[in-house]
Design a protein around this motif. Structure first.
Motif, short mmCIF file in Angstrom:
data_model
loop_
_atom_site.label_atom_id
_atom_site.label_comp_id
_atom_site.label_asym_id
_atom_site.label_seq_id
_atom_site.Cartn_x
_atom_site.Cartn_y
_atom_site.Cartn_z
N SER A 149 -3.04 -1.32 -9.84
CA SER A 149 -1.54 -1.16 -9.71
C SER A 149 -0.76 -2.19 -10.45
O SER A 149 -1.11 -3.25 -10.83
CB SER A 149 -1.27 -1.04 -8.33
OG SER A 149 0.13 -0.66 -8.06
N ILE A 157 2.69 -4.55 -10.66
CA ILE A 157 3.41 -5.09 -9.72
C ILE A 157 4.33 -6.05 -10.31
O ILE A 157 4.32 -6.32 -11.49
CB ILE A 157 2.55 -5.92 -8.56
CG1 ILE A 157 1.80 -7.05 -9.28
CG2 ILE A 157 1.67 -4.96 -7.84
CD1 ILE A 157 1.19 -7.95 -8.45
N ILE A 188 5.70 -6.91 -2.10
CA ILE A 188 5.34 -5.53 -2.23
C ILE A 188 5.62 -5.02 -0.76
O ILE A 188 5.96 -5.71 0.04
CB ILE A 188 3.88 -5.52 -2.43
CG1 ILE A 188 2.80 -6.20 -1.41
CG2 ILE A 188 3.44 -6.03 -3.90
CD1 ILE A 188 1.34 -5.86 -1.62
N SER A 189 5.46 -3.80 -0.80
CA SER A 189 5.73 -3.10 0.40
C SER A 189 4.60 -2.92 1.25
O SER A 189 3.50 -2.56 0.87
CB SER A 189 6.28 -1.49 0.23
OG SER A 189 6.40 -0.92 1.46
N ASP A 190 4.72 -3.20 2.75
CA ASP A 190 3.45 -2.82 3.54
C ASP A 190 3.13 -1.67 3.43
O ASP A 190 2.00 -0.96 3.61
CB ASP A 190 3.84 -3.25 5.13
CG ASP A 190 4.16 -4.62 5.29
OD1 ASP A 190 3.68 -5.37 4.46
OD2 ASP A 190 4.78 -4.74 6.22
N SER A 229 2.83 0.32 0.64
CA SER A 229 1.88 0.58 -0.61
C SER A 229 0.30 0.64 -0.40
O SER A 229 -0.14 -0.11 0.58
CB SER A 229 2.22 -0.26 -1.74
OG SER A 229 1.77 -1.73 -1.32
N TYR A 230 -0.20 1.22 -1.20
CA TYR A 230 -1.99 1.60 -1.23
C TYR A 230 -2.49 -0.01 -1.41
O TYR A 230 -3.36 -0.39 -0.62
CB TYR A 230 -2.31 2.45 -1.76
CG TYR A 230 -3.62 2.58 -1.77
CD1 TYR A 230 -3.98 3.81 -0.66
CD2 TYR A 230 -4.68 2.25 -2.60
CE1 TYR A 230 -5.17 4.27 -0.55
CE2 TYR A 230 -6.07 2.92 -2.31
CZ TYR A 230 -6.44 3.66 -1.17
OH TYR A 230 -7.64 3.91 -0.91
N HIS A 231 -1.80 -0.64 -2.45
CA HIS A 231 -2.66 -1.99 -2.65
C HIS A 231 -2.32 -3.12 -1.48
O HIS A 231 -3.23 -3.90 -1.08
CB HIS A 231 -2.10 -2.73 -4.01
CG HIS A 231 -0.60 -2.18 -4.29
ND1 HIS A 231 0.02 -1.24 -4.90
CD2 HIS A 231 0.23 -3.56 -4.06
CE1 HIS A 231 1.16 -1.64 -5.14
NE2 HIS A 231 1.61 -2.72 -4.56
N ALA A 232 -1.27 -2.84 -0.76
CA ALA A 232 -0.78 -3.85 0.35
C ALA A 232 -1.78 -3.36 1.47
O ALA A 232 -2.30 -4.45 2.23
CB ALA A 232 0.40 -3.62 0.82
N ARG A 233 -2.18 -2.36 1.60
CA ARG A 233 -3.18 -1.83 2.76
C ARG A 233 -4.62 -2.36 2.20
O ARG A 233 -5.44 -2.85 3.09
CB ARG A 233 -3.14 -0.40 3.05
CG ARG A 233 -1.98 0.07 3.85
CD ARG A 233 -1.89 1.58 4.06
NE ARG A 233 -1.39 2.30 2.99
CZ ARG A 233 -1.87 3.57 2.52
NH1 ARG A 233 -2.37 4.23 3.53
NH2 ARG A 233 -1.43 4.22 1.44
N ASP A 278 9.81 -3.49 5.51
CA ASP A 278 8.38 -3.46 5.05
C ASP A 278 7.92 -4.36 3.87
O ASP A 278 7.07 -4.29 3.38
CB ASP A 278 8.11 -1.99 4.83
CG ASP A 278 9.00 -1.27 3.68
OD1 ASP A 278 10.29 -1.23 3.93
OD2 ASP A 278 8.50 -0.77 2.71
N PHE A 279 8.99 -4.98 3.27
CA PHE A 279 8.62 -5.79 2.09
C PHE A 279 8.14 -7.24 2.36
O PHE A 279 8.97 -8.08 3.18
CB PHE A 279 9.76 -5.95 0.93
CG PHE A 279 9.95 -4.48 0.07
CD1 PHE A 279 9.29 -4.80 -1.08
CD2 PHE A 279 10.14 -3.24 0.58
CE1 PHE A 279 9.11 -3.71 -1.95
CE2 PHE A 279 10.32 -2.23 -0.31
CZ PHE A 279 9.69 -2.37 -1.58
#
Length: 164
Positions: A45, A47, A61-63, A65-69, A133-134
């Protein structure tokens, strides 16, 4: 008779370290590679990125987002820093590949301490920096590689990546 393969990596020198610092201090975006928690393969991704005044390698990043997960499941990551210039072959422009482990910055004082410096480098983030969420992520760098153009590749130790 056995012949050794040609050496593909140069010894890291002050010129390479200078280029690393230049790439790191001017970078505002990076490609982030994580392990996809659903399939186990790589996921990449784009960023926002910067090095803080304290020398921390950061992103916001936002919680959601796929990459955060993905990073919550496995905090190991890789970064690619360096954009091709407007002219010439994109493969002749320098780029930096880094291996890292990520750490989430807790909300509250630690988060607030990084806010001003982040917004100086990423002013458009003012639109969402305070959303609940960030989170800031710190990249703990373990090493990497610098490709400074054709035939100019260097292996980098952690101490080669010190910006300040």
């Amino acid at each position: 008779m056995t012949t050794d393969p040609p050496k593909t990596l140069r010894d890291t020198d002050d010129e390479a370290r200078h280029l690393v610092r230049q790439l790191l201090t001017t970078a505002r975006i990076a490609a982030l590679a994580v392990t996809d928690p659903e399939h186990g393969g790589p996921y990449v991704s784009r960023i926002a990125f910067s090095v803080s005044p304290d020398g921390e390698f950061l992103t916001l990043i936002s919680d959601l987002s796929y990459h955060a997960r993905a990073l919550k499941a496995d905090p190991r990551a890789a970064l690619l820093i360096g954009e091709p210039g407007a002219k010439g072959d994109p493969l002749t422009h320098p780029r930096l590949s880094l291996r890292a482990t990520t750490h989430v910055v807790p909300m509250g004082e630690e988060h607030a301490r990084r806010r001003e410096g982040w917004l100086q480098l990423h002013p458009k983030a003012k639109l969402y920096v305070d959303f609940p969420d960030f989170r800031y992520l710190i990249f703990e760098i373990h090493g990497g590689h610098l490709n400074a153009g054709f035939g100019k590749a260097y292996a980098l130790a952690k101490n080669d990546l010190t910006v300040w």
